[in-house]
Design an enzyme around this catalytic site. Structure first.
Site, mmCIF file in Angstrom:
data_model
loop_
_atom_site.group_PDB
_atom_site.id
_atom_site.type_symbol
_atom_site.label_atom_id
_atom_site.label_comp_id
_atom_site.label_asym_id
_atom_site.label_seq_id
_atom_site.Cartn_x
_atom_site.Cartn_y
_atom_site.Cartn_z
ATOM 1 N N THR A 161 3.024 -48.821 -12.539
ATOM 2 C CA THR A 161 3.943 -49.963 -12.604
ATOM 3 C C THR A 161 5.088 -49.714 -13.581
ATOM 4 O OG1 THR A 161 4.061 -52.260 -13.345
ATOM 5 C CG2 THR A 161 2.334 -50.943 -14.322
ATOM 6 N N ASP A 162 6.192 -50.426 -13.377
ATOM 7 C CA ASP A 162 7.306 -50.343 -14.337
ATOM 8 C C ASP A 162 6.973 -51.060 -15.654
ATOM 9 O OD1 ASP A 162 7.434 -52.986 -13.451
ATOM 10 O OD2 ASP A 162 9.562 -52.933 -12.904
ATOM 11 N N GLU A 163 5.884 -51.852 -15.656
ATOM 12 C CA GLU A 163 5.569 -52.614 -16.884
ATOM 13 C C GLU A 163 5.177 -51.702 -18.041
ATOM 14 O OE1 GLU A 163 3.316 -56.161 -16.513
ATOM 15 O OE2 GLU A 163 4.223 -56.696 -14.604
ATOM 16 N N TYR A 218 -2.640 -55.683 -19.524
ATOM 17 C CA TYR A 218 -2.479 -55.028 -18.210
ATOM 18 C C TYR A 218 -1.603 -53.787 -18.338
ATOM 19 C CZ TYR A 218 -0.316 -53.991 -13.699
ATOM 20 O OH TYR A 218 0.170 -53.337 -12.590
ATOM 21 N N SER A 232 -3.129 -50.986 -20.266
ATOM 22 C CA SER A 232 -4.190 -50.261 -19.539
ATOM 23 C C SER A 232 -3.577 -49.341 -18.481
ATOM 24 C CB SER A 232 -5.188 -51.239 -18.907
ATOM 25 O OG SER A 232 -4.588 -51.985 -17.869
ATOM 26 N N LYS A 233 -2.486 -49.774 -17.842
ATOM 27 C CA LYS A 233 -1.827 -48.903 -16.862
ATOM 28 C C LYS A 233 -1.160 -47.719 -17.584
ATOM 29 C CE LYS A 233 -1.402 -49.325 -12.952
ATOM 30 N NZ LYS A 233 -2.246 -48.914 -11.782
ATOM 31 N N PRO A 244 2.246 -65.686 -22.925
ATOM 32 C CA PRO A 244 2.352 -65.024 -24.238
ATOM 33 C C PRO A 244 2.922 -63.608 -24.076
ATOM 34 C CG PRO A 244 0.155 -65.973 -23.930
ATOM 35 C CD PRO A 244 0.864 -66.087 -22.604
ATOM 36 N N HIS A 274 5.727 -62.651 -22.955
ATOM 37 C CA HIS A 274 6.362 -62.536 -21.629
ATOM 38 C C HIS A 274 7.535 -61.554 -21.644
ATOM 39 C CE1 HIS A 274 7.705 -65.166 -17.960
ATOM 40 N NE2 HIS A 274 7.600 -63.886 -17.659
HETATM 41 P P1 NAD Z 1 -4.314 -56.109 -6.037
HETATM 42 O O1 NAD Z 1 -4.893 -56.800 -7.213
HETATM 43 O O2 NAD Z 1 -3.787 -56.900 -4.895
HETATM 44 O O3 NAD Z 1 -5.406 -55.117 -5.413
HETATM 45 C C1 NAD Z 1 -6.228 -54.308 -6.218
HETATM 46 C C2 NAD Z 1 -7.360 -53.777 -5.346
HETATM 47 O O4 NAD Z 1 -8.188 -52.942 -6.171
HETATM 48 C C3 NAD Z 1 -8.259 -54.864 -4.759
HETATM 49 O O5 NAD Z 1 -8.519 -54.607 -3.403
HETATM 50 C C4 NAD Z 1 -9.529 -54.774 -5.594
HETATM 51 O O6 NAD Z 1 -10.694 -55.153 -4.881
HETATM 52 C C5 NAD Z 1 -9.551 -53.297 -5.949
HETATM 53 N N1 NAD Z 1 -10.300 -53.033 -7.185
HETATM 54 C C6 NAD Z 1 -10.181 -53.686 -8.377
HETATM 55 N N2 NAD Z 1 -11.067 -53.194 -9.263
HETATM 56 C C7 NAD Z 1 -11.738 -52.198 -8.622
HETATM 57 C C8 NAD Z 1 -12.772 -51.307 -9.009
HETATM 58 N N3 NAD Z 1 -13.297 -51.344 -10.244
HETATM 59 N N4 NAD Z 1 -13.214 -50.396 -8.117
HETATM 60 C C9 NAD Z 1 -12.697 -50.350 -6.854
HETATM 61 N N5 NAD Z 1 -11.740 -51.185 -6.428
HETATM 62 C C10 NAD Z 1 -11.265 -52.098 -7.299
HETATM 63 O O7 NAD Z 1 -3.208 -55.134 -6.621
HETATM 64 P P2 NAD Z 1 -1.807 -54.687 -6.009
HETATM 65 O O8 NAD Z 1 -0.796 -55.668 -6.399
HETATM 66 O O9 NAD Z 1 -2.000 -54.318 -4.607
HETATM 67 O O10 NAD Z 1 -1.540 -53.371 -6.887
HETATM 68 C C11 NAD Z 1 -2.042 -52.111 -6.453
HETATM 69 C C12 NAD Z 1 -1.637 -51.062 -7.457
HETATM 70 O O11 NAD Z 1 -0.223 -51.002 -7.545
HETATM 71 C C13 NAD Z 1 -2.148 -51.329 -8.873
HETATM 72 O O12 NAD Z 1 -2.517 -50.105 -9.437
HETATM 73 C C14 NAD Z 1 -0.943 -51.920 -9.586
HETATM 74 O O13 NAD Z 1 -0.986 -51.628 -10.962
HETATM 75 C C15 NAD Z 1 0.192 -51.201 -8.900
HETATM 76 N N6 NAD Z 1 1.469 -51.920 -8.847
HETATM 77 C C16 NAD Z 1 1.529 -53.209 -8.378
HETATM 78 C C17 NAD Z 1 2.779 -53.836 -8.285
HETATM 79 C C18 NAD Z 1 2.912 -55.238 -7.736
HETATM 80 O O14 NAD Z 1 3.999 -55.803 -7.778
HETATM 81 N N7 NAD Z 1 1.870 -55.849 -7.202
HETATM 82 C C19 NAD Z 1 3.926 -53.160 -8.683
HETATM 83 C C20 NAD Z 1 3.817 -51.872 -9.188
HETATM 84 C C21 NAD Z 1 2.592 -51.249 -9.239
HETATM 85 O O1 DAU Z 2 6.559 -55.076 -12.336
HETATM 86 C C1 DAU Z 2 5.435 -54.708 -11.597
HETATM 87 C C2 DAU Z 2 4.331 -55.706 -11.837
HETATM 88 O O2 DAU Z 2 4.706 -56.894 -11.159
HETATM 89 C C3 DAU Z 2 2.975 -55.223 -11.345
HETATM 90 O O3 DAU Z 2 2.591 -54.101 -12.088
HETATM 91 C C4 DAU Z 2 1.921 -56.318 -11.496
HETATM 92 O O4 DAU Z 2 0.687 -55.882 -10.947
HETATM 93 C C5 DAU Z 2 2.404 -57.530 -10.753
HETATM 94 O O5 DAU Z 2 1.489 -58.586 -10.923
HETATM 95 C C6 DAU Z 2 3.788 -57.947 -11.239
HETATM 96 O O6 DAU Z 2 3.726 -58.451 -12.597
HETATM 97 P P1 DAU Z 2 4.542 -59.760 -13.064
HETATM 98 O O7 DAU Z 2 3.877 -60.313 -14.245
HETATM 99 O O8 DAU Z 2 5.989 -59.478 -13.153
HETATM 100 O O9 DAU Z 2 4.304 -60.677 -11.751
HETATM 101 P P2 DAU Z 2 3.932 -62.219 -11.558
HETATM 102 O O10 DAU Z 2 4.057 -62.506 -10.095
HETATM 103 O O11 DAU Z 2 2.665 -62.587 -12.237
HETATM 104 O O12 DAU Z 2 5.114 -62.957 -12.310
HETATM 105 C C7 DAU Z 2 6.466 -62.739 -11.935
HETATM 106 C C8 DAU Z 2 7.326 -63.521 -12.905
HETATM 107 O O13 DAU Z 2 7.130 -64.922 -12.656
HETATM 108 C C9 DAU Z 2 6.962 -63.310 -14.364
HETATM 109 O O14 DAU Z 2 8.140 -63.346 -15.143
HETATM 110 C C10 DAU Z 2 6.075 -64.501 -14.706
HETATM 111 C C11 DAU Z 2 6.619 -65.603 -13.819
HETATM 112 N N1 DAU Z 2 5.637 -66.596 -13.337
HETATM 113 C C12 DAU Z 2 4.480 -66.153 -12.774
HETATM 114 C C13 DAU Z 2 3.540 -67.034 -12.304
HETATM 115 C C14 DAU Z 2 2.247 -66.543 -11.694
HETATM 116 C C15 DAU Z 2 5.923 -67.950 -13.401
HETATM 117 O O15 DAU Z 2 7.000 -68.357 -13.885
HETATM 118 N N2 DAU Z 2 4.999 -68.833 -12.931
HETATM 119 C C16 DAU Z 2 3.806 -68.437 -12.385
HETATM 120 O O16 DAU Z 2 2.994 -69.314 -11.991
#
Ligand code: NAD
Ligand code: DAU
Length: 348
Positions: free
Chosen positions: A130-132, A155, A158-159, A287, A289
């Site tokens: 992730t970019d985070e 989060y 850990s990434k 927190p 943010h």
């Molecule tokens: P998600 O939470 O939708 O899916 C995670 C999946 O991993 C689920 O199917 C869950 O069952 C599985 N999982 C969790 N713990 C596990 C374990 N201990 N063993 C086996 N499987 C397990 O997540 P996502 O949003 O699809 O993200 C997928 C990956 O991409 C993550 O590594 C995340 O850090 C990364 N990522 C997500 C975003 C985003 O915007 N969602 C952006 C950049 C990177």
């Molecule tokens: O940037 C990549 C990341 O994007 C991934 O690595 C993460 O897995 C993914 O969850 C996402 O993280 P964010 O924290 O940016 O996404 P989220 O959808 O939780 O929140 C997006 C923005 O919206 C963030 O600034 C927090 C805000 N937010 C989120 C929720 C859930 C709100 O204002 N209200 C809400 O209820």
């Protein structure tokens, strides 16, 4: 190619699995997923019967199980997406993030080294990150492959830890690795704890739309199918040992995304223009943010000819349609433990 995809039942993983199952019939694809609250096999109903696909339920934190799986399956490639992924959950309960994202990744790395030692030719361990990990931007600049790590939530820490381990295994053991760091994804099958699907779900049900702080935080939104396509090109054509930043070139303040969703959904649901905006509710900020994320994806464009699909409004509108047409999916994932989580998160 015997390919292991971890986390394939989740949001991004299910798009990656679908893409690989359809585009690479000659591969044998194993989807390993623990089916946590975020994993849902309904996400893959359309490919579950394909002959080049198999699902294995298992936990990457289970070291013996992972070692055994690698011994039995003799994988050639790994695309690792399994993770705990929601920042808010990492704040209320960091342990699962450290276990899955750090220890789970280490288990996969150790199993790959053990399985591939002596002959790493043609093997690939691709870690999806992730970019985070880069922290938080001010008003100017973008994250790129050379940005220093500065994670600020359990989060993202850990990434970041898992990224460091993956690179260390490349340098120390010669493991053929690839890493990508991607910005915020949106699209179908997104668990409605994350901003966009949560807001769609709440607009549909005329529930309050929780906006953290003043809604001024900025995210760079990328369509999930563009991310799956980036993962495809990096996995097949990326330079081993390298990192690639993936982003949408599409920065939005949260409040503007929420207002756009309100406008689009008022039209689709036949509501009076402005009706859904009345549901916007400013709530206690997250927190620590992070203020702004933005990705410079020039390397991916120049080296691998990848670019995001535009425009955002069209893809967001299609995304809304998917949620409106897949009521049963939304109802299924928002029942049970999700309700408890929602109560705790928004009634603090
Ligand atoms: P998600 O939470 O939708 O899916 C995670 C999946 O991993 C689920 O199917 C869950 O069952 C599985 N999982 C969790 N713990 C596990 C374990 N201990 N063993 C086996 N499987 C397990 O997540 P996502 O949003 O699809 O993200 C997928 C990956 O991409 C993550 O590594 C995340 O850090 C990364 N990522 C997500 C975003 C985003 O915007 N969602 C952006 C950049 C990177
Ligand atoms: O940037 C990549 C990341 O994007 C991934 O690595 C993460 O897995 C993914 O969850 C996402 O993280 P964010 O924290 O940016 O996404 P989220 O959808 O939780 O929140 C997006 C923005 O919206 C963030 O600034 C927090 C805000 N937010 C989120 C929720 C859930 C709100 O204002 N209200 C809400 O209820």
């Amino acid at each position: 190619m015997k390919l292991l995809i971890t986390g394939g039942a989740g949001f991004i993983g299910s798009h990656v699995v679908r893409r690989f199952v359809r585009n690479y019939p000659q591969y044998s694809i194993v989807n390993l997923d623990a089916l946590t609250y975020a994993g849902n096999l309904a996400n893959l109903a359309d490919v579950q019967g394909e002959s080049n696909y198999r699902f294995v339920k298992g936990d990457i934190t289970d070291k013996e199980f992972i070692q055994q799986l690698f011994r039995e399956e003799q994988f050639d490639g790994v695309i690792h997406l399994a993770a705990e992924s929601h920042v808010d959950r990492s704040i209320s309960g960091p342990d699962a993030f450290i276990q899955t994202n750090v220890v789970g990744t280490a288990n996969l790395l150790n199993a790959a080294v053990e399985s591939w030692k002596g002959n790493m030719d043609g093997k690939r361990f691709y870690h999806v990150s992730t970019d985070e990990v880069f922290g938080s931007l001010g008003a100017e600049g973008k994250f790129s492959e050379t940005t220093a790590y500065d994670p600020r939530s359990p989060y993202s820490a850990s990434k970041a830890s898992s990224d460091h381990l993956v690179r260390a295994y490349h340098h120390t053991y010669g493991l053929p690795i690839l890493i990508s760091n991607c910005s915020n994804n949106y699209g179908s099958h997104h668990f409605p704890e994350k901003l966009i699907p949560l807001i769609i779900h709440n607009i549909k049900n005329k529930k309050p739309l929780p906006v953290y702080g003043k809604g001024e935080n900025i995210r760079d939104w990328l369509w999930v199918e563009d991310h799956a396509r980036a993962i495809d090109v990096v996995f097949h054509r990326g330079k081993l040992g390298d990192t690639y930043c993936v982003g949408g070139n599409n920065e939005w303040k949260n409040i503007d995304v929420v207002k756009l969703l309100c406008k689009l959904m008022d039209e689709k649901l036949g509501r009076v223009d402005g009706e859904s905006e009345q549901l916007i509710t400013y709530v206690t900020d997250r927190p620590g943010h992070d203020a702004r994320y933005a990705i410079d994806a020039t390397k991916l464009k120049t080296e691998l000819d990848w670019e995001p699909t535009q425009p955002f409004e069209t893809l967001l509108s299609q995304t809304i349609d998917w949620y409106l047409q897949n009521d049963a999916w939304l109802e299924q994932v928002t029942s049970g433990s999700y309700r408890n989580y929602y109560e705790q998160q928004y009634n603090r």
